[in-house]
Enzyme design. Sequence first.
Site, PDB file in Angstrom:
ATOM      1  N   HIS A  42      -3.084  -1.220  -3.034  1.00 38.16           N
ATOM      2  CA  HIS A  42      -3.816  -0.355  -3.429  1.00 38.16           C
ATOM      3  C   HIS A  42      -3.689   1.005  -3.788  1.00 38.16           C
ATOM      4  CE1 HIS A  42      -4.098  -2.802   1.229  1.00 38.16           C
ATOM      5  NE2 HIS A  42      -4.713  -2.570   0.213  1.00 38.16           N
TER       6      HIS A  42
ATOM      7  N   SER B  17       0.475  -1.215   0.157  1.00 37.44           N
ATOM      8  CA  SER B  17      -0.043   0.047  -0.092  1.00 37.44           C
ATOM      9  C   SER B  17       1.120   0.991   0.281  1.00 37.44           C
ATOM     10  CB  SER B  17      -0.948  -0.136   0.847  1.00 37.44           C
ATOM     11  OG  SER B  17      -2.197   1.009   0.840  1.00 37.44           O
TER      12      SER B  17
ATOM     13  N   MET C 279      -0.106   0.942   4.786  1.00 36.76           N
ATOM     14  CA  MET C 279      -1.289   1.506   6.708  1.00 36.76           C
ATOM     15  C   MET C 279      -2.692   0.011   6.590  1.00 36.76           C
ATOM     16  SD  MET C 279      -3.246   4.752   7.174  1.00 36.76           S
ATOM     17  CE  MET C 279      -3.858   5.354   8.428  1.00 36.76           C
TER      18      MET C 279
END
Length: 348
Positions: free
Chosen positions: A191, A164, A284
Amino acid sequence: MIVDDSIVARTVISRILEGHEAFDVVATAGHAGEALALLDQVRVDIILLDVEMPGMDGLTALPDLLARSHGARVLIVSSAAADGAAATIRALTLGAADTLLKPGAGNFAGRFAATLIERLLRIGHARPDPFGAVPAMAEPAEPRIAAETAPGNAPIACLAIGASTGGLHALADFFQELPADFSAPILITQHLPPVFMPYFASQLTEMAGRRAQVARDGMKLRSGELLVAPGDGHLGLVRIGSNVQVWIDRNPAPSGCLPSVDPMFAAIAAIYGSAAVAVVLTGMGRDGLIGAHNVASAGGEVLAQDSRTSVVWGMPGAVARAGLAAAVLPPAAIARRVAQRSGAARWN
């Protein structure tokens, strides 16, 4: 530090940040050269960087800014950082922690201000200085983790990577060390919104030196190719006869992410068992933790990025703390460990 050729942007962003107790603006610069000179005098944790500036543009200056600042996070704040913009993908690949679209004059308040604060709080402070200087704010110590295990001897049938925030830079480091003759299929869930995915696949092709495509339903896994999860679905797999094919799973994932790393890891565990390898890079949250349990339970290997090189040690940290990681290493070292495994198994 704020680096922008617009005095209006520098002034307004400074006021936004000075109104928040978590931030101090220690310097502003009107061009990249000035910013590089200031970094010899001040210590910064975050650099807000415009892309389009006179002289040296922000993307050209980015590697030097990262090196001169000894680990500062860089947030690109630019009108060139629109969804799907090639400049955005390039910035993330070069090491920017995140990007934010800069609004036109008169539109800095409201949603932009709130989003800016949220992004800065998320990316946090500088990495520990590799040259030994004490950072302005120290990162929490990496927790004690079970001892690293030796890499297995079994060939790898499929490699899956989840990432991510900061993932593009980590992927660049990983593929720089992965041998060109590594022939197992590689699956990647990063992501990003759907509009970014074609640019992301193109950038992966360049950085990895092998063909990368956005995955579609029914695609067959092929030796040495990279398949990227689309932005509107999870990258799943199904075995049909002697072939393994892509199945785009659009069911909600427990992590709430779209695409999510968990279904991809669960798929390689179910199809390949002990010949599956899952890599969790910077990001995250906890996406990938559930899938990592699947891989480990099936006898596969889980590898996680270390906190020092992660922009956000959320995803890999969750896996490491759960005791699922066979090793916790920088991306380049993860690639070298993968390369130690003796070639690719018969994966189809």
